[in-house]
Design an enzyme around this catalytic site. Structure first.
Site, mmCIF file in Angstrom:
data_model
loop_
_atom_site.group_PDB
_atom_site.id
_atom_site.type_symbol
_atom_site.label_atom_id
_atom_site.label_comp_id
_atom_site.label_asym_id
_atom_site.label_seq_id
_atom_site.Cartn_x
_atom_site.Cartn_y
_atom_site.Cartn_z
ATOM 1 N N ASP A 159 0.493 -4.022 -7.603
ATOM 2 C CA ASP A 159 1.645 -3.745 -6.772
ATOM 3 C C ASP A 159 2.744 -3.740 -7.480
ATOM 4 O O ASP A 159 3.223 -4.431 -8.523
ATOM 5 C CB ASP A 159 1.777 -4.862 -5.459
ATOM 6 C CG ASP A 159 2.663 -4.149 -4.295
ATOM 7 O OD1 ASP A 159 2.690 -3.150 -4.323
ATOM 8 O OD2 ASP A 159 3.149 -5.114 -3.579
ATOM 9 N N ASN B 227 -2.106 2.887 3.088
ATOM 10 C CA ASN B 227 -1.277 3.800 2.428
ATOM 11 C C ASN B 227 -0.916 5.257 2.715
ATOM 12 O O ASN B 227 -0.231 5.963 2.152
ATOM 13 C CB ASN B 227 -1.798 3.783 0.817
ATOM 14 C CG ASN B 227 -1.497 2.535 0.184
ATOM 15 O OD1 ASN B 227 -2.296 1.866 -0.726
ATOM 16 N ND2 ASN B 227 -0.489 1.939 0.458
ATOM 17 N N ARG C 250 2.245 6.706 3.807
ATOM 18 C CA ARG C 250 3.477 6.960 2.614
ATOM 19 C C ARG C 250 3.673 8.723 3.021
ATOM 20 O O ARG C 250 2.889 9.363 3.448
ATOM 21 C CB ARG C 250 2.893 6.769 1.439
ATOM 22 C CG ARG C 250 2.830 5.268 1.347
ATOM 23 C CD ARG C 250 2.417 4.816 -0.003
ATOM 24 N NE ARG C 250 2.560 3.348 -0.227
ATOM 25 C CZ ARG C 250 2.623 2.599 -1.232
ATOM 26 N NH1 ARG C 250 2.946 3.322 -2.349
ATOM 27 N NH2 ARG C 250 2.558 1.445 -1.212
HETATM 28 C C1 IPE Z 1 -1.337 -2.853 -1.322
HETATM 29 O O1 IPE Z 1 0.027 -2.532 -1.837
HETATM 30 C C2 IPE Z 1 -2.252 -1.684 -1.763
HETATM 31 C C3 IPE Z 1 -2.347 -1.421 -3.131
HETATM 32 C C4 IPE Z 1 -1.788 -1.879 -4.180
HETATM 33 C C5 IPE Z 1 -3.175 -0.225 -3.477
HETATM 34 P P1 IPE Z 1 1.073 -2.007 -0.797
HETATM 35 O O2 IPE Z 1 2.436 -1.870 -1.540
HETATM 36 O O3 IPE Z 1 0.624 -0.839 0.085
HETATM 37 O O4 IPE Z 1 1.017 -3.233 0.299
HETATM 38 P P2 IPE Z 1 2.104 -3.582 1.341
HETATM 39 O O5 IPE Z 1 2.148 -2.476 2.468
HETATM 40 O O6 IPE Z 1 3.418 -4.035 0.744
HETATM 41 O O7 IPE Z 1 1.559 -4.953 2.152
HETATM 42 C C1 IPE Z 2 1.276 -0.062 -5.674
HETATM 43 O O1 IPE Z 2 2.387 -0.187 -5.747
HETATM 44 C C2 IPE Z 2 0.359 1.113 -5.792
HETATM 45 C C3 IPE Z 2 0.114 1.615 -4.703
HETATM 46 C C4 IPE Z 2 0.050 1.321 -3.334
HETATM 47 C C5 IPE Z 2 -0.623 2.961 -4.680
HETATM 48 P P1 IPE Z 2 3.570 0.471 -4.757
HETATM 49 O O2 IPE Z 2 3.458 1.819 -4.714
HETATM 50 O O3 IPE Z 2 3.020 -0.194 -3.351
HETATM 51 O O4 IPE Z 2 4.741 -0.103 -5.296
HETATM 52 P P2 IPE Z 2 5.990 -0.916 -4.640
HETATM 53 O O5 IPE Z 2 5.294 -1.893 -3.763
HETATM 54 O O6 IPE Z 2 6.457 0.166 -3.522
HETATM 55 O O7 IPE Z 2 6.953 -1.252 -5.512
HETATM 56 MG MG MG Z 3 3.809 -2.047 -2.655
#
Ligand code: IPE
Ligand code: IPE
Ligand code: MG
Length: 224
Positions: free
Chosen positions: A12, A60, A63
């Site tokens: 993350d 996800n 998004r």
């Molecule tokens: C968890 O990260 C999923 C991955 C790392 C693929 P997210 O960034 O999606 O998690 P939340 O939504 O902040 O809990």
């Molecule tokens: C985790 O990084 C990767 C995926 C969920 C694909 P994020 O995209 O969630 O990064 P932050 O949490 O928004 O910084």
């Molecule tokens: Mg994240």
């Protein structure tokens, strides 16, 4: 010292890294791929046999389309360019999660799995379109269909991770303390390390330090 066979990682912080350093979330996803390669290498050095990386959750999909498309194009290029290295370094790739992507991507994922299936140094599980709750529901439904009892052993053997030991260690980077629907069943007794660093900044030293701490923990499993 505690044995370590399986490490799971919630990678993350890519988006925040991208905004901070390049004013673009997608740039963070790109940078995060370098850390993926580094941590696979480091895991091999530690003789870790299974590494499970959370790359895309069932949540996800909420998004923006632009970000989702970019993530999957990164994945596609990564697999196309790095499959040779996976074989060179004896790395087996397995996808966990529901493979219901485009026909092209589904085929590429299947091909990447089959071309690396006999590799033995480490198994890298890539969690893609993965959600722990749906994984458990699927397992229970399969048991019902086959008229099998709902037991701990039967549930475990009908998850994506059948035949894989549960992770002894979970790491989540990005300074956030939650599980986000990752491996809820398999993590029931794992040691959890929350790391402040964003995934693209996470490095060998950070990884080694966590492993050192993990190896020296007293694990009780309910005993004393
Ligand atoms: C968890 O990260 C999923 C991955 C790392 C693929 P997210 O960034 O999606 O998690 P939340 O939504 O902040 O809990
Ligand atoms: C985790 O990084 C990767 C995926 C969920 C694909 P994020 O995209 O969630 O990064 P932050 O949490 O928004 O910084
Ligand atoms: Mg994240």
């Amino acid at each position: 010292m505690n044995p370590l066979n399986h490490v799971a990682i919630i990678m993350d912080g890519n988006g925040r890294w991208g905004i901070k350093n390049k004013n673009s979330r997608n740039a963070g996803h790109k940078a995060g791929l370098k850390t993926v390669e580094l941590i696979i290498k480091n895991s091999i050095d530690h003789n870790i046999k299974f590494l499970t990386l959370y790359a895309f959750s069932t949540e996800n999909w909420k998004r923006p389309k632009k970000e989702i498309n970019y993530l999957f194009s990164l994945l596609e290029n990564f697999l196309k360019n790095k499959l040779i290295n996976f074989n060179k370094h004896n790395i087996k790739l397995k996808i966990i999660g529901k493979k219901n992507f485009s026909k092209n991507l589904n085929n590429l994922l299947k091909k990447s799995e089959s071309k690396t299936k006999n590799n033995t140094k480490i198994q890298v599980n890539l969690a893609l379109n993965y959600g722990a709750k749906s994984e458990i529901i699927n397992a229970v439904n399969k048991l019902n269909k086959q008229n099998l009892k709902i037991t701990e052993k039967n549930i475990s053997s009908h998850l994506y991770t059948k035949n894989i030991p549960d992770p002894e260690l979970l790491i989540r980077t990005g300074n956030t303390k939650r599980l986000s629907n990752f491996l809820l069943w398999q993590l029931s007794y794992s040691e959890i390390f929350f790391e402040k660093k964003l995934w693209p900044d996470f490095n060998t030293n950070n990884f080694n330090k966590i492993i050192r701490k993990y190896k020296n923990l007293k694990r009780n499993f309910g005993s004393i």
